[in-house]
Motif scaffolding. Structure first.
Motif, mmCIF file in Angstrom:
data_model
loop_
_atom_site.group_PDB
_atom_site.id
_atom_site.type_symbol
_atom_site.label_atom_id
_atom_site.label_comp_id
_atom_site.label_asym_id
_atom_site.label_seq_id
_atom_site.Cartn_x
_atom_site.Cartn_y
_atom_site.Cartn_z
ATOM 1 N N LYS A 168 51.915 51.018 44.311
ATOM 2 C CA LYS A 168 51.652 52.106 43.368
ATOM 3 C C LYS A 168 51.997 51.710 41.935
ATOM 4 C CE LYS A 168 52.123 56.142 45.031
ATOM 5 N NZ LYS A 168 52.693 57.373 45.644
ATOM 6 N N GLY A 169 53.024 50.885 41.773
ATOM 7 C CA GLY A 169 53.443 50.494 40.429
ATOM 8 C C GLY A 169 52.576 49.425 39.787
ATOM 9 N N ALA A 170 51.688 48.809 40.559
ATOM 10 C CA ALA A 170 50.824 47.742 40.023
ATOM 11 C C ALA A 170 49.576 48.372 39.402
ATOM 12 C CB ALA A 170 50.453 46.760 41.132
ATOM 13 N N LYS A 171 49.753 48.969 38.243
ATOM 14 C CA LYS A 171 48.685 49.778 37.645
ATOM 15 C C LYS A 171 47.460 48.949 37.267
ATOM 16 C CE LYS A 171 51.867 53.340 36.012
ATOM 17 N NZ LYS A 171 52.407 54.099 34.856
ATOM 18 N N THR A 172 47.677 47.785 36.683
ATOM 19 C CA THR A 172 46.535 46.947 36.307
ATOM 20 C C THR A 172 45.772 46.488 37.540
ATOM 21 O OG1 THR A 172 47.706 46.182 34.334
ATOM 22 C CG2 THR A 172 45.826 44.871 35.076
ATOM 23 N N PHE A 173 46.494 46.130 38.573
ATOM 24 C CA PHE A 173 45.885 45.727 39.843
ATOM 25 C C PHE A 173 44.953 46.818 40.358
ATOM 26 C CE2 PHE A 173 46.432 46.117 44.535
ATOM 27 C CZ PHE A 173 45.755 44.972 44.941
ATOM 28 N N HIS A 174 45.426 48.059 40.368
ATOM 29 C CA HIS A 174 44.600 49.152 40.887
ATOM 30 C C HIS A 174 43.444 49.488 39.946
ATOM 31 C CE1 HIS A 174 46.530 50.222 44.621
ATOM 32 N NE2 HIS A 174 47.703 50.022 44.044
ATOM 33 N N MET A 175 43.668 49.338 38.668
ATOM 34 C CA MET A 175 42.585 49.559 37.717
ATOM 35 C C MET A 175 41.458 48.553 37.963
ATOM 36 S SD MET A 175 42.675 49.138 33.571
ATOM 37 C CE MET A 175 42.777 47.337 33.733
ATOM 38 N N LEU A 176 41.834 47.308 38.208
ATOM 39 C CA LEU A 176 40.835 46.267 38.451
ATOM 40 C C LEU A 176 40.161 46.439 39.811
ATOM 41 C CD1 LEU A 176 42.716 43.145 37.021
ATOM 42 C CD2 LEU A 176 40.825 44.408 35.977
ATOM 43 N N ILE A 177 40.935 46.848 40.812
ATOM 44 C CA ILE A 177 40.355 47.101 42.135
ATOM 45 C C ILE A 177 39.279 48.180 42.045
ATOM 46 C CG2 ILE A 177 40.839 48.250 44.334
ATOM 47 C CD1 ILE A 177 41.669 45.532 44.726
ATOM 48 N N GLN A 178 39.560 49.209 41.269
ATOM 49 C CA GLN A 178 38.605 50.308 41.134
ATOM 50 C C GLN A 178 37.375 49.893 40.333
ATOM 51 O OE1 GLN A 178 40.283 53.852 39.401
ATOM 52 N NE2 GLN A 178 38.526 55.118 39.928
ATOM 53 N N ALA A 179 37.593 49.093 39.298
ATOM 54 C CA ALA A 179 36.485 48.715 38.416
ATOM 55 C C ALA A 179 35.677 47.531 38.946
ATOM 56 C CB ALA A 179 37.024 48.389 37.022
ATOM 57 N N HIS A 180 36.350 46.613 39.641
ATOM 58 C CA HIS A 180 35.676 45.375 40.069
ATOM 59 C C HIS A 180 36.009 45.024 41.525
ATOM 60 C CE1 HIS A 180 34.837 44.779 35.790
ATOM 61 N NE2 HIS A 180 36.127 44.976 35.561
ATOM 62 N N PRO A 181 35.779 45.931 42.453
ATOM 63 C CA PRO A 181 36.139 45.635 43.851
ATOM 64 C C PRO A 181 35.399 44.429 44.413
ATOM 65 C CG PRO A 181 34.722 47.577 43.718
ATOM 66 C CD PRO A 181 35.131 47.249 42.321
ATOM 67 N N GLU A 182 34.179 44.203 43.928
ATOM 68 C CA GLU A 182 33.401 43.077 44.449
ATOM 69 C C GLU A 182 34.058 41.735 44.105
ATOM 70 O OE1 GLU A 182 32.299 43.984 40.335
ATOM 71 O OE2 GLU A 182 32.393 45.238 42.141
ATOM 72 N N ASP A 183 34.794 41.677 43.001
ATOM 73 C CA ASP A 183 35.495 40.436 42.655
ATOM 74 C C ASP A 183 36.627 40.153 43.643
ATOM 75 O OD1 ASP A 183 33.804 40.243 40.514
ATOM 76 O OD2 ASP A 183 35.266 40.870 39.004
ATOM 77 N N PHE A 184 37.321 41.208 44.051
ATOM 78 C CA PHE A 184 38.388 41.038 45.044
ATOM 79 C C PHE A 184 37.795 40.704 46.412
ATOM 80 C CE2 PHE A 184 40.471 43.378 41.684
ATOM 81 C CZ PHE A 184 41.745 42.835 41.653
ATOM 82 N N ASP A 185 36.599 41.215 46.685
ATOM 83 C CA ASP A 185 35.915 40.841 47.929
ATOM 84 C C ASP A 185 35.653 39.338 47.966
ATOM 85 O OD1 ASP A 185 35.751 43.392 49.085
ATOM 86 O OD2 ASP A 185 33.938 43.883 47.955
ATOM 87 N N GLN A 186 35.267 38.784 46.825
ATOM 88 C CA GLN A 186 35.015 37.344 46.762
ATOM 89 C C GLN A 186 36.296 36.556 47.018
ATOM 90 O OE1 GLN A 186 33.013 36.256 43.110
ATOM 91 N NE2 GLN A 186 31.478 37.878 43.327
ATOM 92 N N ALA A 187 37.415 37.070 46.504
ATOM 93 C CA ALA A 187 38.693 36.390 46.744
ATOM 94 C C ALA A 187 39.058 36.436 48.223
ATOM 95 C CB ALA A 187 39.788 37.034 45.896
ATOM 96 N N LEU A 188 38.963 37.614 48.822
ATOM 97 C CA LEU A 188 39.343 37.767 50.229
ATOM 98 C C LEU A 188 38.406 37.009 51.166
ATOM 99 C CD1 LEU A 188 40.356 41.540 50.289
ATOM 100 C CD2 LEU A 188 41.854 39.592 50.742
ATOM 101 N N ALA A 189 37.178 36.793 50.735
ATOM 102 C CA ALA A 189 36.215 36.076 51.580
ATOM 103 C C ALA A 189 36.665 34.645 51.869
ATOM 104 C CB ALA A 189 34.838 36.073 50.913
ATOM 105 N N HIS A 190 37.563 34.109 51.053
ATOM 106 C CA HIS A 190 38.073 32.752 51.295
ATOM 107 C C HIS A 190 39.042 32.710 52.477
ATOM 108 C CE1 HIS A 190 36.256 31.035 47.725
ATOM 109 N NE2 HIS A 190 36.787 31.979 46.962
ATOM 110 N N ILE A 191 39.562 33.868 52.873
ATOM 111 C CA ILE A 191 40.533 33.927 53.973
ATOM 112 C C ILE A 191 39.800 34.298 55.256
ATOM 113 C CG2 ILE A 191 42.656 34.979 54.818
ATOM 114 C CD1 ILE A 191 43.015 33.357 52.240
ATOM 115 N N PRO A 192 39.731 33.399 56.226
ATOM 116 C CA PRO A 192 39.002 33.701 57.467
ATOM 117 C C PRO A 192 39.680 34.823 58.250
ATOM 118 C CG PRO A 192 40.274 31.680 57.705
ATOM 119 C CD PRO A 192 40.365 32.068 56.259
ATOM 120 N N LEU A 193 38.889 35.565 59.005
ATOM 121 C CA LEU A 193 39.421 36.687 59.776
ATOM 122 C C LEU A 193 40.092 36.241 61.069
ATOM 123 C CD1 LEU A 193 36.551 39.303 59.278
ATOM 124 C CD2 LEU A 193 38.874 39.422 58.368
#
Length: 389
Positions: A168-193
């Motif tokens: 909750k305290g990571a305000k910039t993190f959440h702002m970016l998640i909301q504005a650019h979720p597809e960028d975080f998807d690209q990051a997570l795609a590097h980690i196999p399931l």
């Protein structure tokens, strides 16, 4: 009491435990007369038991009415040191514990550590894991990233989404998640399931994650703690979720050098690889279904070995929202409005139950509108049952 207070001097302890004991003695000196007035019936023979016993005495048995105001701070500090001792000693067990002991301790701590809620959260996350963050409704995206809000209807989200690591305290993190979720998807795609996560794959995630902050902020550094939440939800069998509050104690208990909120290398090389080297983590997939549910999320369950106050379970965001008293004062309580997409997803989950009558299914659009307007799913369905049931 004198025997209890001096007993650690006769115990076989490592340097960490001895340091904790010496720190405790500094505050015991300020409380000695008050502690001596307490009758002790149990004298544990190990340091963990000693910490637990003295902590209970400090919390429940010491006569608070006889304490002077200047003694309140030493008492608070002593309890904090004992909590540190409990966490460190329990975490040390992880370094040598085989899987059966690991699983037994987790189950023994189930009530105090809200294991049912934690597993409910991880089951929910498991249903989201193959979705992109950009495709999730806001409530699910916040559940994945670790921020509990009033929008998390307790009839649908029967767990605190901030277990393991709240962000909750990571305000910039959440702002970016909301504005650019597809960028975080690209990051997570590097980690196999499934399977092992290599250093190369982890480094690719880190590079992409850091690039998001480099591109979309004015030089703000990418926080490691928030990244560990993403990694732990992506692969709870491989990654542990960190917060600033628990980092130091984890490093002490696991006997690794403390690192900071930008040290992505030490997180992987020192903490993640250390955990993966332990016997309980190397355990083959168990056949027992109950053990399997723990094994699939075994890395994040390291949290179960941290000190838990007896009130911790009741402080869950889910419990507090569920048990929040109804307002009786004049006026209308503020409704939590939702997007139509969120309302539809939540209502469809509720209507998927086997005991849902046909007439409620026919009233889906009405229920969706009610939920979108601010009612909880439970309230909306109950109202329809009352009127038409």
């Amino acid at each position: 009491m004198r025997k209890l207070l001096t007993s650690p001097a006769k115990m076989s302890m490592g340097n960490t435990e001895d340091t904790i004991y010496q720190n405790a003695l500094k505050y015991i000196a300020d409380l000695s007369l008050n502690l001596m007035a307490v009758k002790v019936n149990h004298h544990p023979e190990d340091f963990l038991g000693w910490c637990k016993t003295l902590h209970r005495i400090c919390k429940h048995d010491i006569n608070m009415n006889l304490l002077e105001e200047k003694q309140l701070l030493p008492l608070k500090k002593l309890k904090e040191i004992l909590e540190q001792g409990i966490s460190v000693t329990q975490l040390k067990m992880l370094r040598i514990a085989p899987w059966p002991i690991f699983a037994n301790i987790v189950n023994d701590m189930a009530e105090q550590q809200s294991l049912t809620e934690r597993l409910a959260l991880m089951t929910h996350i498991d249903g989201l894991r193959e979705q992109n963050l950009s495709d999730m409704i806001e409530e699910d995206r916040l559940a994945f990233t670790g921020k509990h809000t009033a929008a998390h209807d307790p009839s649908m989200y029967q767990f605190d989404v901030e277990w393991f690591a709240g962000t909750k305290g990571a305000k910039t993190f959440h702002m970016l998640i909301q504005a650019h979720p597809e960028d975080f998807d690209q990051a997570l795609a590097h980690i196999p399931l499934t399977g092992d996560v290599s250093l190369v794959q982890y480094q690719a995630f880190v590079a992409t994650y850091k690039q998001i902050f480099a591109v979309h902020t004015d030089g703000e550094k990418a926080p490691l703690m928030a990244a560990t939440r993403l990694l732990a939800m992506r692969r709870p069998d491989q990654f542990i979720a960190l917060t600033n509050n628990k980092l130091s104690i984890l490093c002490q208990g696991l006997n690794i050098a403390k690192f900071n909120n930008q040290d992505f290398d030490s997180y992987y090389q020192d903490m993640v690889l250390s955990l993966q080297s332990f016997a309980w983590h190397r355990q083959a997939e168990p056949e027992n279904s109950e053990e399997l549910s723990l094994w699939k999320v075994r890395a994040v369950l390291v949290d179960m070995f941290l000190f838990a106050d007896e009130d911790q379970a009741q402080n869950s965001n889910y419990i507090r929202m569920r048990d929040k008293p109804t307002k009786t004062k004049i006026g209308v309580a503020k409704a939590v409005k939702r997007s139509k997409e969120s309302a539809e997803v939540l209502v469809d989950k509720a209507l998927a139950g086997e005991d849902i009558p046909e007439y409620l299914l026919d009233m889906r659009s009405t229920i969706v509108n009610s939920v979108q307007g601010g009612k909880t799913v439970e309230q909306a369905i109950s109202l329809m049952r009352t009127i038409f049931g």
